[in-house]
Design an enzyme around this catalytic site. Structure first.
Site, mmCIF file in Angstrom:
data_model
loop_
_atom_site.group_PDB
_atom_site.id
_atom_site.type_symbol
_atom_site.label_atom_id
_atom_site.label_comp_id
_atom_site.label_asym_id
_atom_site.label_seq_id
_atom_site.Cartn_x
_atom_site.Cartn_y
_atom_site.Cartn_z
ATOM 1 N N CYS A 13 0.746 -1.106 -0.142
ATOM 2 C CA CYS A 13 0.093 0.104 0.064
ATOM 3 C C CYS A 13 0.793 1.394 0.159
ATOM 4 O O CYS A 13 0.358 2.502 -0.586
ATOM 5 C CB CYS A 13 -0.971 0.202 1.041
ATOM 6 S SG CYS A 13 -0.295 0.570 2.690
ATOM 7 N N CYS A 25 -1.241 -1.313 5.733
ATOM 8 C CA CYS A 25 -1.230 -2.559 5.624
ATOM 9 C C CYS A 25 -0.562 -3.622 6.327
ATOM 10 O O CYS A 25 -0.662 -4.717 6.598
ATOM 11 C CB CYS A 25 -1.468 -3.137 4.198
ATOM 12 S SG CYS A 25 0.231 -3.199 3.272
ATOM 13 N N LEU A 66 9.552 19.246 10.998
ATOM 14 C CA LEU A 66 10.334 18.414 11.687
ATOM 15 C C LEU A 66 10.065 16.876 11.137
ATOM 16 O O LEU A 66 8.647 16.730 11.329
ATOM 17 C CB LEU A 66 10.258 18.723 13.173
ATOM 18 C CG LEU A 66 11.423 19.440 13.846
ATOM 19 C CD1 LEU A 66 11.429 20.540 13.155
ATOM 20 C CD2 LEU A 66 10.665 19.641 15.204
ATOM 21 N N VAL A 67 10.732 16.112 10.969
ATOM 22 C CA VAL A 67 10.385 14.794 10.609
ATOM 23 C C VAL A 67 10.444 13.739 11.727
ATOM 24 O O VAL A 67 11.913 13.711 12.348
ATOM 25 C CB VAL A 67 11.017 14.083 9.324
ATOM 26 C CG1 VAL A 67 10.367 12.738 8.994
ATOM 27 C CG2 VAL A 67 11.449 15.033 8.202
ATOM 28 N N THR A 76 4.762 9.631 9.540
ATOM 29 C CA THR A 76 3.358 8.992 9.277
ATOM 30 C C THR A 76 2.534 9.967 8.768
ATOM 31 O O THR A 76 1.444 9.579 8.085
ATOM 32 C CB THR A 76 2.817 8.336 10.370
ATOM 33 O OG1 THR A 76 2.687 8.971 11.559
ATOM 34 C CG2 THR A 76 3.765 7.154 10.916
ATOM 35 N N SER A 77 2.682 11.225 8.941
ATOM 36 C CA SER A 77 1.814 12.200 8.551
ATOM 37 C C SER A 77 2.236 13.004 7.096
ATOM 38 O O SER A 77 1.862 12.969 6.330
ATOM 39 C CB SER A 77 1.571 13.332 9.461
ATOM 40 O OG SER A 77 0.472 13.859 9.449
ATOM 41 N N GLY A 95 -10.510 -24.896 -10.232
ATOM 42 C CA GLY A 95 -9.038 -25.296 -10.483
ATOM 43 C C GLY A 95 -8.544 -26.566 -10.216
ATOM 44 O O GLY A 95 -7.659 -27.368 -11.047
ATOM 45 N N LEU A 155 -13.972 -25.256 -3.166
ATOM 46 C CA LEU A 155 -14.361 -24.439 -2.205
ATOM 47 C C LEU A 155 -13.824 -23.178 -2.129
ATOM 48 O O LEU A 155 -13.991 -22.559 -1.445
ATOM 49 C CB LEU A 155 -14.113 -25.118 -0.760
ATOM 50 C CG LEU A 155 -14.831 -26.613 -0.590
ATOM 51 C CD1 LEU A 155 -14.253 -27.058 0.712
ATOM 52 C CD2 LEU A 155 -16.349 -26.342 -0.384
ATOM 53 N N GLU A 211 -14.687 -20.194 -3.782
ATOM 54 C CA GLU A 211 -15.601 -19.281 -3.696
ATOM 55 C C GLU A 211 -16.756 -19.257 -2.690
ATOM 56 O O GLU A 211 -17.256 -17.932 -2.226
ATOM 57 C CB GLU A 211 -16.288 -19.079 -5.251
ATOM 58 C CG GLU A 211 -15.354 -18.780 -6.120
ATOM 59 C CD GLU A 211 -15.793 -18.918 -7.638
ATOM 60 O OE1 GLU A 211 -16.249 -17.754 -8.169
ATOM 61 O OE2 GLU A 211 -16.345 -19.890 -7.985
HETATM 62 C C1 LIG Z 1 -1.927 3.922 8.714
HETATM 63 C C2 LIG Z 1 -2.039 5.193 9.695
HETATM 64 C C3 LIG Z 1 -3.163 5.032 10.387
HETATM 65 C C4 LIG Z 1 -3.398 6.132 11.250
HETATM 66 N N1 LIG Z 1 -4.436 5.773 12.215
HETATM 67 C C5 LIG Z 1 -4.660 6.987 13.043
HETATM 68 C C6 LIG Z 1 -6.053 6.899 13.938
HETATM 69 O O1 LIG Z 1 -6.540 5.839 13.938
HETATM 70 N N2 LIG Z 1 -6.237 7.927 14.623
HETATM 71 C C7 LIG Z 1 -5.451 9.087 14.782
HETATM 72 O O2 LIG Z 1 -5.683 9.793 15.379
HETATM 73 N N3 LIG Z 1 -4.359 9.186 13.700
HETATM 74 C C8 LIG Z 1 -4.254 8.244 12.857
HETATM 75 N N4 LIG Z 1 -3.044 8.294 12.095
HETATM 76 C C9 LIG Z 1 -2.183 9.518 12.142
HETATM 77 C C10 LIG Z 1 -1.013 9.686 13.036
HETATM 78 O O3 LIG Z 1 -1.457 9.563 14.453
HETATM 79 C C11 LIG Z 1 -0.301 10.841 12.813
HETATM 80 O O4 LIG Z 1 0.224 10.511 11.547
HETATM 81 C C12 LIG Z 1 1.142 10.834 13.703
HETATM 82 O O5 LIG Z 1 0.837 10.955 14.948
HETATM 83 C C13 LIG Z 1 1.969 11.983 13.347
HETATM 84 O O6 LIG Z 1 3.335 11.826 13.844
HETATM 85 P P1 LIG Z 1 4.781 11.746 13.299
HETATM 86 O O7 LIG Z 1 5.662 11.809 14.204
HETATM 87 O O8 LIG Z 1 4.553 10.669 12.144
HETATM 88 O O9 LIG Z 1 4.538 12.855 12.496
HETATM 89 P P2 LIG Z 1 5.427 13.506 11.042
HETATM 90 O O10 LIG Z 1 4.928 12.989 9.762
HETATM 91 O O11 LIG Z 1 6.762 13.178 11.399
HETATM 92 O O12 LIG Z 1 5.141 15.178 11.214
HETATM 93 C C14 LIG Z 1 3.909 15.541 10.916
HETATM 94 C C15 LIG Z 1 3.987 17.253 11.236
HETATM 95 O O13 LIG Z 1 4.299 17.331 12.493
HETATM 96 C C16 LIG Z 1 5.272 18.523 12.544
HETATM 97 N N5 LIG Z 1 6.058 18.082 14.037
HETATM 98 C C17 LIG Z 1 6.287 16.947 14.427
HETATM 99 N N6 LIG Z 1 7.088 17.075 15.662
HETATM 100 C C18 LIG Z 1 7.114 18.362 15.896
HETATM 101 C C19 LIG Z 1 7.596 19.064 16.887
HETATM 102 N N7 LIG Z 1 8.471 18.310 17.964
HETATM 103 N N8 LIG Z 1 7.531 20.397 16.809
HETATM 104 C C20 LIG Z 1 6.891 20.847 15.994
HETATM 105 N N9 LIG Z 1 6.377 20.417 14.668
HETATM 106 C C21 LIG Z 1 6.714 19.059 14.903
HETATM 107 C C22 LIG Z 1 6.104 18.362 11.586
HETATM 108 O O14 LIG Z 1 6.843 19.381 11.371
HETATM 109 C C23 LIG Z 1 5.226 17.829 10.505
HETATM 110 O O15 LIG Z 1 4.517 18.915 9.712
HETATM 111 C C24 LIG Z 1 -2.768 7.384 11.358
HETATM 112 C C25 LIG Z 1 -1.640 7.362 10.371
HETATM 113 C C26 LIG Z 1 -1.140 6.363 9.540
HETATM 114 C C27 LIG Z 1 -0.231 6.573 8.585
HETATM 115 S S1 FES Z 2 3.418 -1.492 2.205
HETATM 116 FE FE1 FES Z 2 1.394 -1.174 3.323
HETATM 117 S S2 FES Z 2 2.167 -0.685 5.212
HETATM 118 FE FE2 FES Z 2 3.825 -0.375 4.020
#
Ligand SMILES: Cc1cc2nc3c(=O)[nH]c(=O)nc-3n(C[C@H](O)[C@H](O)[C@H](O)COP(=O)(O)OP(=O)(O)OC[C@H]3O[C@@H](n4cnc5c(N)ncnc54)[C@H](O)[C@@H]3O)c2cc1C
Ligand code: FES
Ligand code: FES
Length: 1354
Positions: A47, A52, A266-267, A271-272, A1096, A1273, A1275
């Site tokens: 994905c 996934c 900041l990374v 995940t966002s 099959g 079986l 389907e």
């Molecule tokens: C598959 C999937 C499922 C999810 N399911 C849910 C769910 O069910 N419920 C839910 O609420 N969320 C869900 N999320 C979202 C997830 O909670 C957020 O993506 C995550 O918390 C973001 O954190 P990160 O560290 O990965 O942020 P990043 O992607 O690393 O950063 C996101 C943003 O935050 C800023 N940032 C990060 N840290 C700081 C800091 N210390 N100071 C200033 N800025 C900062 C960055 O500049 C950036 O703009 C899901 C995400 C994924 C990918």
């Molecule tokens: S390929 Fe689906 S979680 Fe990475």
């Protein structure tokens, strides 16, 4: 862009080996790095968005604060390699292999039959492995939690859990629901099973498993340990082609850098940012990584609260809060408890391990699960910049992104302070999502109330909602107005009114479903009201508060509103008949043999199409697709694309040397497009990322055409059909309607379904230098069709093209027709450029371009007597075929032929039509129309039962075939096995006593209702065309005695190769270890039919049998002459005697026939019978449901392999459950599919498996048409998933009866929480619905432009 200077070296370890990357690209994530750079292809792409778990790996790091090594699972597709500095990565290849030593996790998942196609398996293995690294004897709860983020489309999860449970402390498998009573004991007492010999309930022998020895695991690399002990303080910089990654070593440097690059994000977990950059076109030239700054991971506890570093992962936050909860009195830990509740269901474990608290808060997703609770919990954000520290509250202004309340560009979030709650304060969290776990919430909420000490008078109140607007919304004004009010019904009414006003939820709310969301807004409020009331009552009793008698009583029945559905680990028994005790040990037929590739799946050694190593001069291809639903193509300008780095060529229809598909179904569009997602041209580039970037630069101008049709209703209006009506009739329907007691008419809507095979469509085409030969490696169910299509596209004879299929990562019908299109376009590219071409579709593109299961709209009119006997039934079905014919005519035919299901109704009329719409063409999908059509039939039965005041099972029984009879198309059959399945299912499920228990429960509970349903099934297998009932096989015996078997079937996960070797082993009377299947190839077995329609193994098994029998006959004289000799001796002797050791086997199968003019025929070779009973409980306030129990009884005749067959039944059942309950396709008003990944399209997860899930196969009977009397079986189990749907409908009906709602209702499929909630009409649903107004849920949700924009932000 920074001025490019030299990059630093990126150092990390993979599987114990040091990786030094001198040119680390910040845009590269770990997944392509592992697969392409390190050639570790065990980790899979499915994905690319973290949803996934197919790419799960373990990352180990030394925690800068605790100094301990932390092992955590992550999704490699979101993990930037640059974030791995100083980390150790472990992939599935690193923990064990077949050639060295298997890891117990790998061994057990394979031997427990937890792999089918095997594409999800490495991810499952790594999730379990990481769990065991942290907890060598995990609890079952921890096991479930570890696997929440991993999807499997084949197995139905039960066997995967079974393998994991062998490691668990309390894994005493079947202690059912704490009764302490083992299922097997129950089995013995079960009268229906008594006296039967050879009933087996074990599918694997766990005594043979390797023990887990934690001392054998890879250690954390000493070099990394040394690096961590003397951390590098220098700033590290990695320059890529477009992006620079800067990782400072100190907080001071970070703040300096943030001041210098205020726009740079900041990374943390990525995940966002990662998904936004991948799918929404966000681009950041500079990324700042604070991963090495320990200050961001600090946690400090004070007497008032806890401060958590913004860099802590959500998993760490969960641990910190759990510790706080265990230490603090309940009154102080209210906010922490509420956060913990959501942290358990937020995403999967991998995402929680990666995502940071800071990233979560700052991302401010409208669906954020934590922000509403943090907001009501008076959280403070501690900010830092070069200027110094400051604090801001995490309040509604911050959440709304007001500049005055937000971080300044040069500031970072250092930590988050969450205060303790106090006495007389209550905090709660609410959440409703499509699935219980690993699904983004539709609506969530955080609520807090603080009372004046010793009273029920509100002193402070905060309520915040997520999912209802562009950001988390606070109901601040409403709360202010309620201060000073007492906590009673009057206050509740007022609160609902105020909140609904304030949280106005315009039509543009993200994801639509506005009425449902508004209902949830008040339903959550009601739940909070009850929860607090209950707590208050406890408190006042404790403190003997005067006046406490005035607190409202909560009626017993209302208490059910308070409980959430807990995630429980499923239990169950699989029952089958063991082989006859006289069967030779060597003969594997009928035994639960492990999938041939099981161990290879588990070690990552199984090679899928895209795992084939890069070939010389290989190029990548990406598709350019239409953005319009119906338009004329005015021009295509790809000049800019051609100038992009690495781009080699653009392939259009003009480059096709032969035929461009069919006149009405072109491979590449010419002049006109008929749907969004139609392929127009393809870009060929050196790298796949280059091809993907270049497709954005192809400019296509369109002129929109009319009409544009998306829905079945519109197609009917425009008379837009793909083929003529199909009709079957028996008796005299009109006359019968004159002589009955009652008539009911109704409509049924069944939504479409995405195949969601874990391996997306892929092909590798290698042109050869000689004679225009071409090798095609492709993930398909029908290589002969690919071969033929490529031949006509290139205008070269079929004999120059060889199609190879080693294995397919799931097909379900979606890889019957479409792979030929991708293979042919790639072949055109290969011929034009002279290079091999690799094509791997992204998940989004796969879902956009390829169609799926046909949505259906059915109208029925049924005439019946008051005792439930149906006298006449008239059903008219329309399916949405999309823009081309594809399989739609066949699906219509099958639908009509199978519509009667298990019922004998004398007067019947079935009509069906396939609508032509401007959507991608829908195609074959497991069950081929049966799961949709038969839902209409079963809905009729339910409607009749409701009108007669009878339980539906009585009406089903009354109308079922009872004796030898003829179907509507006059094919004779005996329903004996059908009745056995039905009766056994009633019996095994203790249906009648449980029906009574359900009713008792419903009487006692107002807000939770249970439902139970039992569904019979008569499923015909095979194609209704004679030419499809044939198969061939090629068996070679080599001079060392080893045997190579080839046949026309493709391994899709259904275990066909395993079954074929079982057949060959029995026939040749030698163990399976002598045998091998290499691949399916058009060069060894030509002119094959698609591996589909459940036959099959039937047809190929007979072909393999035939080939083996020919060989054995040739060997007979030699064996007779020297009967004591070994197999090897006989083969040597045969070779000496010039006896051919190679034979082709052929099976000329069933003569299928159907005369549609007369409405009669013998279209199918045989039927599979079954019955399923499911019980569910619904939450009337949220529409959520839990599956309490499912019992399936299936007739497998003489199963070739009970483990595989039970696996097919379970997997199909869970897939069917998805069709009927969670899987919903959503389109824009312009026909753009929105649900294009696991976030928006919810297939069942591990927590959706029924709490008790029993499957039993009927004892063997005879089926002369198939190999050893087995049955196909693949389907049939799909439709049995509808028992869950009808159980939900049963619970909804009970709710409506109790609330005296008299209007008829039909729950649409899928019965998503919004459907269920709105059908459970009550005072909350009525708060904003005009009385008497029926709800409309169009099959294709229409979005406004505003809605679309909001939705895209998801
Ligand atoms: C598959 C999937 C499922 C999810 N399911 C849910 C769910 O069910 N419920 C839910 O609420 N969320 C869900 N999320 C979202 C997830 O909670 C957020 O993506 C995550 O918390 C973001 O954190 P990160 O560290 O990965 O942020 P990043 O992607 O690393 O950063 C996101 C943003 O935050 C800023 N940032 C990060 N840290 C700081 C800091 N210390 N100071 C200033 N800025 C900062 C960055 O500049 C950036 O703009 C899901 C995400 C994924 C990918
Ligand atoms: S390929 Fe689906 S979680 Fe990475
Ligand atoms: S085995 Fe899990 S997706 Fe196929």
């Amino acid at each position: 862009m920074l001025c490019p200077s030299r990059s630093d070296e990126l150092v990390f370890f993979v599987n114990g080996r040091k990786v030094i990357e001198r040119n680390a690209d910040p845009e590269m994530t770990l997944l392509p790095f592992l697969r392409k750079n390190l050639r570790l292809t065990g980790t899979k792409y499915a994905c690319g968005r973290g949803g996934c778990g197919a790419c799960t790996v373990m990352v180990s790091k030394r925690d800068p604060v605790s100094q301990e090594i932390r092992h955590f699972s992550t999704t490699a597709c979101l993990l930037p390699i640059c974030s791995l500095y100083g980390a150790a990565v472990t992939t599935v290849e690193g923990i064990g292999s077949i050639s060295t030593r298997l890891h117990p996790v790998q061994e057990r998942i394979a031997k427990s039959h937890g792999t089918q196609c095997g594409f999800c398996t490495p991810g499952m293995v790594m999730s379990m492995y990481t769990l065991l690294r942290n907890h060598p004897e995990p609890s079952e709860e921890q096991l479930m939690e570890a696997l929440q983020g991993n999807l499997c489309r084949c197995t139905g999860y039960r066997p995967i859990l079974a393998s994991g449970r062998t490691f668990c402390v309390e894994s005493n498998d079947c202690q059912q629901k704490g009764t302490g009573k083992c299922c097997l004991e129950q089995e013995e007492n079960d009268s229906s099973s008594l006296g039967r010999s050879g009933i087996c309930t074990e599918l694997f022998a766990k005594e043979e498993f390797l023990p887990l020895d934690p001392t054998q695991e890879l250690i954390f690399p000493p070099e990394l340990l040394r690096m961590a002990e003397n951390p590098e303080k220098r700033t590290l910089t990695f320059h890529g082609e477009r992006v620079t990654w800067i990782s400072p070593g100190t907080l001071k440097d970070l703040l300096e850098l943030k001041a210098k690059h205020p726009e740079a994000p900041l990374v943390l977990g990525n995940t966002s940012l990662g998904p936004a950059m991948k799918s929404q076109g966000y681009f950041h030239p500079v990324l700042l990584s604070p991963a090495r700054i320990s200050e961001l991971s600090m946690v400090s506890k004070t007497s008032d609260g806890v401060t958590i570093g913004a860099g802590c992962s959500l998993a760490q936050v969960k641990d910190v809060l759990a510790e706080r909860v265990s230490k603090l009195p309940e009154e102080k830990s209210q906010t922490y408890r509420a956060l913990l509740k959501h942290l358990k269901s937020l995403a999967g474990q991998q995402i929680r391990n990666m995502a940071s608290l800071g990233g979560h808060i700052v991302s401010r997703h409208h669906y954020s699960d934590l922000n509403p609770i943090l907001a009501v919990g008076n959280t403070t954000l501690n900010l830092l910049s070069e200027e110094g520290r400051r604090q801001i509250p995490l309040n509604e202004h911050f959440l709304a992104g007001l500049a005055s309340a937000d971080l300044k560009p040069e500031e970072i979030l250092e930590s988050v302070y969450i205060p303790h709650s106090q006495k007389w304060e209550f905090v709660s969290a609410f959440r409703q999502a499509r699935c219980q776990q690993n699904a983004l919430p539709d609506v969530n909420a955080g609520m807090r109330v603080f009372f004046k000490e010793g009273t029920d008078t509100i002193e402070d109140l905060s309520i915040a909602y997520g999912g209802v607007g562009a950001a988390t919304i606070s109901a601040h004004k409403s709360c202010q107005q309620l201060i000073g009010r007492r906590w009673n019904e009057l206050m509740l009414d007022e609160a609902c009114r105020l909140v609904l006003d304030e949280v106005s939820l315009p039509g543009s709310a993200p994801g639509g479903k506005v009425e449902f969301k508004r209902t949830l807004v008040v339903s959550f409020l009601f739940k909070f009201y009850l929860q607090v009331l209950q707590e208050l009552k406890k408190l006042v009793q404790l403190f003997s508060v005067p006046d406490s008698h005035r607190y409202p009583e909560i009626a017993e029945q209302f208490l059910s509103a308070l409980e959430d559905f807990p995630a429980t680990i499923p239990q169950g028994v699989q029952t089958y008949q063991s082989v006859d005790s006289h069967q030779p040990l060597q003969d594997p037929v009928g035994r639960p043999i492990m999938h041939l590739s099981g161990l290879k799946h588990a070690t990552g050694e199984a090679v899928f199409c895209d795992d084939i190593p890069v070939v010389d001069n290989e190029l990548s291809m990406a598709m350019v697709t239409s953005t319009r639903a119906h338009a004329k193509i005015i021009s295509i300008d790809f000049s800019e694309a051609l100038e992009m780095p690495g781009v080699v060529d653009v392939i259009t229809a003009k480059d096709i040397p032969g035929t461009n598909g069919a006149e009405d179904d072109k491979l590449l569009a010419v002049d006109e497009v008929l749907c969004v997602g139609q392929i127009i041209c393809a870009v060929v580039a050196e790298q796949d990322v280059q091809a993907k970037r270049a497709i954005e630069k192809v400019k296509i101008t369109y002129e929109d055409l009319e009409p544009v049709i998306f829905t079945i209703e519109d197609a009917i209006k425009h008379n837009s059909f793909l083929c003529p009506e199909k009709k079957l009739e028996q008796g005299n329907v009109e006359e019968a309607f004159e002589n009955i007691d009652q008539i009911v008419e109704g409509e049924v809507h069944v939504g479409g379904q995405e195949h969601f095979y874990m391996e997306t469509q892929r092909a590798l085409v290698i042109p050869k230098t000689e004679d225009k030969e071409l090798d095609i490696y492709v993930s398909t169910q029908d290589p002969a069709h690919v071969q033929k299509t490529v031949s006509s596209t290139l205008s070269i004879p079929i004999n120059r093209i060889t199609c190879h299929v080693k294995r397919v990562g799931g097909g379900f019908g979606g890889k019957v027709g479409r792979p030929a299109v991708f293979g042919a376009i790639a072949a055109v590219g290969a011929i034009k450029t002279g290079h091999p071409i690799r094509l791997v579709l992204d998940r989004e593109d796969d879902m956009l371009i390829t169609g799926g299961r046909h949505p259906l709209f059915g109208k029925y009119k049924v005439g019946f007597m008051n005792n439930g006997r149906i006298k006449a039934l008239d059903i008219e079905c329309y399916i949405n075929g999309g823009c081309t014919l594809d399989d739609s005519e066949l699906v219509t035919e099958f639908l009509i032929l199978k519509l009667e299901n298990a019922y004998k109704i004398r007067n019947l009329r079935f009509r069906g039509r396939a609508c032509m719409t401007n959507l991608p063409s829908n195609t074959a999908f497991r069950g081929f129309g049966f799961p949709q059509g038969t839902l209409v039939t079963e809905s009729c039965i339910t409607a009749v039962a409701a009108k007669c005041g009878l339980p539906p099972e009585k009406v089903r029984e009354k109308n079922m075939y009872k004796t030898i009879d003829k179907t509507i198309y006059k094919q004779a059959f005996s329903p004996e096995t059908l009745l056995r399945c039905w009766n056994e299912c009633l019996d095994k499920s203790s249906f009648h006593s449980r029906r009574m228990q359900v009713e008792e429960f419903n009487e006692k509970n107002h807000w939770k209702k249970k439902g139970i349903a039992i569904i019979p099934m008569k499923f015909s297998v095979g194609f209704a065309a004679t030419s499809y009932h044939q198969a061939a096989a090629l068996v070679h015996i080599y001079t060392d005695g080893s045997v190579l078997v080839t046949h026309g079937g493709n391994e899709l996960g259904q275990g066909i190769h395993t079954k074929m070797l079982q057949v060959a082993s029995r026939e040749l009377k030698i163990p399976m270890s002598y045998m091998h299947i290499c691949e399916t190839s058009t060069a060894t077995v030509p002119n094959t039919i698609a591996t589909a329609a459940s036959i099959g193994s039937d047809v190929n098994g007979r072909a393999v049998q035939n080939a083996c029998q020919i060989l054995l006959k040739r060997l007979e004289p030699i064996i007779k002459k020297n009967p004591e000799a070994t197999w090897e001796d006989w083969i040597e002797a045969a070779f000496e005697k010039r006896i051919s050791l190679s034979a082709t086997g052929y099976f000329r199968g069933y003569k299928a026939f159907m005369d549609w003019e007369k409405g009669e025929g013998d279209p199918f070779p045989y039927y599979v019978y079954g019955a399923a009973c499911s019980e569910v409980e619904i939450d009337c306030l949220t529409g959520a449901h839990k599956k309490i129990r499912t019992d399936i009884v299936m007739d497998a005749c003489c199963s070739l392999n009970p483990a595989i067959d039970i696996g097919q039944i379970e997997g199909a059942f869970i897939q069917g459950m998805g069709l009927y309950t969670t899987e919903e396709l959503q389109y824009s008003p312009e026909g753009v599919l929105y649900s294009r990944g696991p976030d928006e399209y919810k297939i069942p997860t591990i927590t959706d498996v029924p709490e008790e899930f029993n499957v039993s196969l009927l004892p063997p009977s005879q089926n002369p048409l198939t190999i050893y009397s087995s049955k196909g079986l693949g389907e049939s189990g799909m439709f049995l998933g509808s028992s869950v749907f009808f159980a939900i409908a049963d619970a909804v009906a009970a709710t409506r009866r109790e609330r005296d709602v008299v209007e008829d209702f039909t729950v649409r499929s899928p019965a998503t929480p919004d459907q269920v909630r709105m059908a459970c009409a009550d005072r909350f649903t009525k708060m904003f619905r005009a009385p008497g107004k029926e709800l409309q849920f169009p099959a294709l949700k229409k979005f406004t432009v505003q809605q679309k924009n909001n939705y895209c932000k998801l």
